[in-house]
Design an enzyme around this catalytic site. Structure first.
Site, mmCIF file in Angstrom:
data_model
loop_
_atom_site.group_PDB
_atom_site.id
_atom_site.type_symbol
_atom_site.label_atom_id
_atom_site.label_comp_id
_atom_site.label_asym_id
_atom_site.label_seq_id
_atom_site.Cartn_x
_atom_site.Cartn_y
_atom_site.Cartn_z
ATOM 1 N NE ARG A 46 -30.900 -58.846 27.102
ATOM 2 C CZ ARG A 46 -31.948 -58.103 27.411
ATOM 3 N NH1 ARG A 46 -32.844 -58.573 28.257
ATOM 4 N NH2 ARG A 46 -32.109 -56.902 26.907
ATOM 5 C CD GLU A 93 -39.123 -44.807 19.969
ATOM 6 O OE1 GLU A 93 -38.791 -45.933 20.366
ATOM 7 O OE2 GLU A 93 -39.925 -44.596 19.048
HETATM 8 P P1 AMP Z 1 -29.091 -49.018 23.419
HETATM 9 O O1 AMP Z 1 -28.877 -48.193 24.652
HETATM 10 O O2 AMP Z 1 -30.161 -48.450 22.529
HETATM 11 O O3 AMP Z 1 -27.795 -49.290 22.682
HETATM 12 O O4 AMP Z 1 -29.683 -50.411 23.883
HETATM 13 C C1 AMP Z 1 -28.860 -51.403 24.371
HETATM 14 C C2 AMP Z 1 -29.453 -52.134 25.535
HETATM 15 O O5 AMP Z 1 -30.828 -52.440 25.332
HETATM 16 C C3 AMP Z 1 -28.738 -53.437 25.737
HETATM 17 O O6 AMP Z 1 -28.434 -53.560 27.128
HETATM 18 C C4 AMP Z 1 -29.704 -54.507 25.260
HETATM 19 O O7 AMP Z 1 -29.777 -55.549 26.196
HETATM 20 C C5 AMP Z 1 -31.049 -53.821 25.119
HETATM 21 N N1 AMP Z 1 -31.616 -53.944 23.761
HETATM 22 C C6 AMP Z 1 -31.851 -52.934 22.887
HETATM 23 N N2 AMP Z 1 -32.413 -53.361 21.764
HETATM 24 C C7 AMP Z 1 -32.535 -54.706 21.886
HETATM 25 C C8 AMP Z 1 -33.016 -55.753 21.036
HETATM 26 N N3 AMP Z 1 -33.512 -55.520 19.811
HETATM 27 N N4 AMP Z 1 -32.978 -57.021 21.488
HETATM 28 C C9 AMP Z 1 -32.467 -57.290 22.730
HETATM 29 N N5 AMP Z 1 -31.998 -56.353 23.570
HETATM 30 C C10 AMP Z 1 -32.027 -55.073 23.172
#
Ligand code: AMP
Length: 178
Positions: free
Chosen positions: A66, A103
């Site tokens: 995205r 996780e």
């Molecule tokens: P993180 O590595 O945990 O910061 O997760 C970020 C990535 O996961 C981004 O590229 C987001 O597109 C996706 N992502 C994580 N949590 C969500 C959420 N609640 N809703 C949509 N996309 C998420």
């Protein structure tokens, strides 16, 4: 919503919260209603570019998948190149790779070794900051190619997950904070 000049709150209202996707307990932030509205999408890109103007940035880097949507549009606005950070195994040429913990298990992302010239001024954009693992790994990839990260920018930040802790040392900005 004012038709001509949507606000940040209009952008936030166009995000659909989908409970229990892709698994129980996760509230997915669905940006597709925002993308489907040209005025909101344009406003979102304007805001993501912030104070940066054409000539300030050599490349906008987007994170699979995205992040590509926002980063490519921002690159057009800033009249600079677009560089993808992709999931492992998708880029055809030689790559640097970086892994980060999830996780359960881990994820690996990659960038082409020749995608960015040493010292280039880059903007790293993703749709959402959650735990910061993805953006942190992308920032490490950018260090490997010798990029100068001007800012890491997100449309949405889930601040309760403390993702900024993994991005210490970089300027971080997000438009909508939960
Ligand atoms: P993180 O590595 O945990 O910061 O997760 C970020 C990535 O996961 C981004 O590229 C987001 O597109 C996706 N992502 C994580 N949590 C969500 C959420 N609640 N809703 C949509 N996309 C998420």
């Amino acid at each position: 919503m004012s038709n001509l000049n949507p606000s940040i709150s209009d952008l936030q209202q166009a995000v659909r919260n989908v409970p229990d996707f892709p698994k129980p307990g996760i509230q997915f932030k669905d940006i597709t209603p925002l993308l489907a509205n040209g005025r909101l999408f344009a406003k979102c890109i304007d805001q993501l570019c912030g104070d940066f103007k054409p000539g300030d940035v050599d490349a906008v880097v987007g994170i699979d998948a995205r992040g590509f949507i926002f980063a490519a549009a921002a690159a057009l606005k800033l009249q600079c190149g677009f560089v993808p950070v992709r999931k492992q195994g998708k880029l055809p040429f030689t790559t640097y790779e970086e892994s980060y913990d999830l996780e359960y298990g881990s994820n690996t992302i990659a960038i082409h070794t020749d995608s960015i010239r040493h010292g280039s001024r880059v903007l790293l954009i993703d749709d959402l900051l959650a735990t910061g693992g993805t953006a942190g790994a992308a920032a490490e990839l950018l260090k490997k190619v010798g990029a100068n990260i001007l800012e890491i920018t997100f449309f949405i930040e889930l601040s309760f997950l403390n993702g900024r802790e993994k991005l210490q040392g970089f300027p971080v900005r997000s438009l909508v904070v939960y």
